[in-house]
Design a protein around this motif. Sequence first.
Motif, mmCIF file in Angstrom:
data_model
loop_
_atom_site.group_PDB
_atom_site.id
_atom_site.type_symbol
_atom_site.label_atom_id
_atom_site.label_comp_id
_atom_site.label_asym_id
_atom_site.label_seq_id
_atom_site.Cartn_x
_atom_site.Cartn_y
_atom_site.Cartn_z
ATOM 1 N N CYS A 230 0.804 -1.236 0.000
ATOM 2 C CA CYS A 230 0.000 0.000 0.000
ATOM 3 C C CYS A 230 0.829 1.274 0.000
ATOM 4 O O CYS A 230 0.328 2.341 -0.358
ATOM 5 C CB CYS A 230 -0.950 -0.001 1.189
ATOM 6 N N GLY A 231 2.124 1.186 0.431
ATOM 7 C CA GLY A 231 2.896 2.418 0.570
ATOM 8 C C GLY A 231 2.171 3.367 1.519
ATOM 9 O O GLY A 231 1.451 2.930 2.422
ATOM 10 N N ASP B 89 1.887 -3.604 3.841
ATOM 11 C CA ASP B 89 3.159 -3.208 3.217
ATOM 12 C C ASP B 89 4.279 -3.690 4.142
ATOM 13 O O ASP B 89 4.150 -3.607 5.365
ATOM 14 C CB ASP B 89 3.235 -1.680 3.053
ATOM 15 N N SER C 245 7.062 -2.225 4.571
ATOM 16 C CA SER C 245 7.794 -1.064 5.097
ATOM 17 C C SER C 245 7.034 -0.477 6.286
ATOM 18 O O SER C 245 5.939 0.082 6.109
ATOM 19 C CB SER C 245 7.937 -0.002 4.004
ATOM 20 N N GLU D 100 4.307 -11.967 -0.243
ATOM 21 C CA GLU D 100 4.629 -13.403 -0.310
ATOM 22 C C GLU D 100 4.072 -14.175 0.885
ATOM 23 O O GLU D 100 3.997 -15.397 0.838
ATOM 24 C CB GLU D 100 6.148 -13.599 -0.377
ATOM 25 N N LEU E 85 1.924 -0.698 -8.523
ATOM 26 C CA LEU E 85 3.360 -0.405 -8.642
ATOM 27 C C LEU E 85 4.191 -1.221 -7.658
ATOM 28 O O LEU E 85 5.143 -0.708 -7.070
ATOM 29 C CB LEU E 85 3.615 1.107 -8.429
ATOM 30 N N ARG F 55 10.075 -9.644 -3.712
ATOM 31 C CA ARG F 55 11.214 -10.565 -3.629
ATOM 32 C C ARG F 55 10.957 -11.778 -4.513
ATOM 33 O O ARG F 55 11.833 -12.247 -5.219
ATOM 34 C CB ARG F 55 11.376 -10.970 -2.147
HETATM 35 C C1 LIG Z 1 6.347 2.222 -5.777
HETATM 36 S S1 LIG Z 1 5.785 1.862 -4.161
HETATM 37 C C2 LIG Z 1 4.020 1.792 -4.431
HETATM 38 C C3 LIG Z 1 3.217 2.168 -3.209
HETATM 39 C C4 LIG Z 1 1.729 2.328 -3.415
HETATM 40 N N1 LIG Z 1 1.121 1.084 -3.845
HETATM 41 C C5 LIG Z 1 1.424 3.440 -4.382
HETATM 42 O O1 LIG Z 1 0.844 3.205 -5.425
HETATM 43 O O2 LIG Z 1 1.792 4.583 -4.082
HETATM 44 C C6 LIG Z 1 6.216 0.173 -3.953
HETATM 45 C C7 LIG Z 1 5.738 -0.405 -2.639
HETATM 46 O O3 LIG Z 1 5.941 -1.822 -2.649
HETATM 47 C C8 LIG Z 1 6.292 -2.200 -1.343
HETATM 48 N N2 LIG Z 1 6.912 -3.533 -1.407
HETATM 49 C C9 LIG Z 1 8.200 -3.863 -1.646
HETATM 50 N N3 LIG Z 1 8.364 -5.193 -1.595
HETATM 51 C C10 LIG Z 1 7.146 -5.720 -1.345
HETATM 52 C C11 LIG Z 1 6.649 -7.061 -1.153
HETATM 53 N N4 LIG Z 1 7.465 -8.106 -1.231
HETATM 54 N N5 LIG Z 1 5.350 -7.219 -0.869
HETATM 55 C C12 LIG Z 1 4.518 -6.153 -0.797
HETATM 56 N N6 LIG Z 1 4.920 -4.872 -0.963
HETATM 57 C C13 LIG Z 1 6.218 -4.664 -1.236
HETATM 58 C C14 LIG Z 1 7.216 -1.084 -0.887
HETATM 59 O O4 LIG Z 1 7.413 -1.076 0.514
HETATM 60 C C15 LIG Z 1 6.477 0.128 -1.410
HETATM 61 O O5 LIG Z 1 5.530 0.621 -0.486
#
Ligand SMILES: C[S@@+](CC[C@H](N)C(=O)[O-])C[C@H]1O[C@@H](n2cnc3c(N)ncnc32)[C@H](O)[C@@H]1O
Length: 262
Positions: free
Chosen positions: A46-47, A68, A70, A92, A108, A114
């Motif tokens: 979700c960021g 998320d 993070s 995952e 995104l 991973r």
């Molecule tokens: C480009 S940001 C997009 C955030 C949000 N969905 C948006 O549209 O603004 C990518 C997001 O993917 C998350 N992320 C990275 N690896 C991930 C994983 N294995 N599973 C779920 N989210 C992940 C990051 O922490 C980050 O918040």
Amino acid sequence: MPGAETFLASADAYDRHVGRYGAPLARALIGFAGVEPGMSALDVGCGPGALARELAGVVGEAGVTAVDPSPPFARACAARLPRARVLVAPAEELPFADGAFDTTLSQLVVNFMRDARAGVREMARVTRPGGVVASCVWDYAGGMTLLRAFWDAARDVDPAAAALDEGVVMPFCGEGELEAPWRDAGLCEVRSGALVARASYRDFEDLWAPVPAGVGPSGAYCAALAEGRRAALRDAFRRRLDVADGPFELRARAWAVAGTAV
Ligand SMILES: C[S@@+](CC[C@H](N)C(=O)[O-])C[C@H]1O[C@@H](n2cnc3c(N)ncnc32)[C@H](O)[C@@H]1O
């Protein structure tokens, strides 16, 4: 995927950099997925909450669950949507029962997972039979104007930046490439499309200011440069964007995919 760790930075810097496109892109993705009032919806990755917020506008805040990995981004999302359920978890290993949601979306994110195939399998698992699983990834190689111009500028200044160019290194960012993990996850009626979002800037400085904060692969590349190199990148970026003084708008394209859980 290298780059996921760059999302441990500030939600504010994210919002002012690529996050600026989040709300219009989310509205396009929600329309593409066919989300309707009354559904329960899961936002994966979700960021700070761009998609979750737009989902709440359709299904109500209490109908939204978001995850998320993070912690700062999950905290920012929870603060923005206090009645939604927000958890720290990666795609995952989704901490939900089979078929728990009417629809599952991610914006995104698939390219940063991973293990993208495991992440999409989990998204399919937690969606009820007949529910839609949908995602989108930037067209880094072409239609995402901001990031395409950034990496072209980085390569102008330092040819070695080609090895980090998101248009080259990102998986699933070509037209139709998201269909394979969707089919592998057992989703049916898989379809692809293009989504377009636009963002407005007061001037070039408004665009540049959040970039050295280090968010995302582009920000991380910029933050690691010595001052002189960073100034050269800034000038090359402005040339590549070809923007005059004053306000301007940029267009960004993402490739989307949707499939139905069985
Ligand atoms: C480009 S940001 C997009 C955030 C949000 N969905 C948006 O549209 O603004 C990518 C997001 O993917 C998350 N992320 C990275 N690896 C991930 C994983 N294995 N599973 C779920 N989210 C992940 C990051 O922490 C980050 O918040």
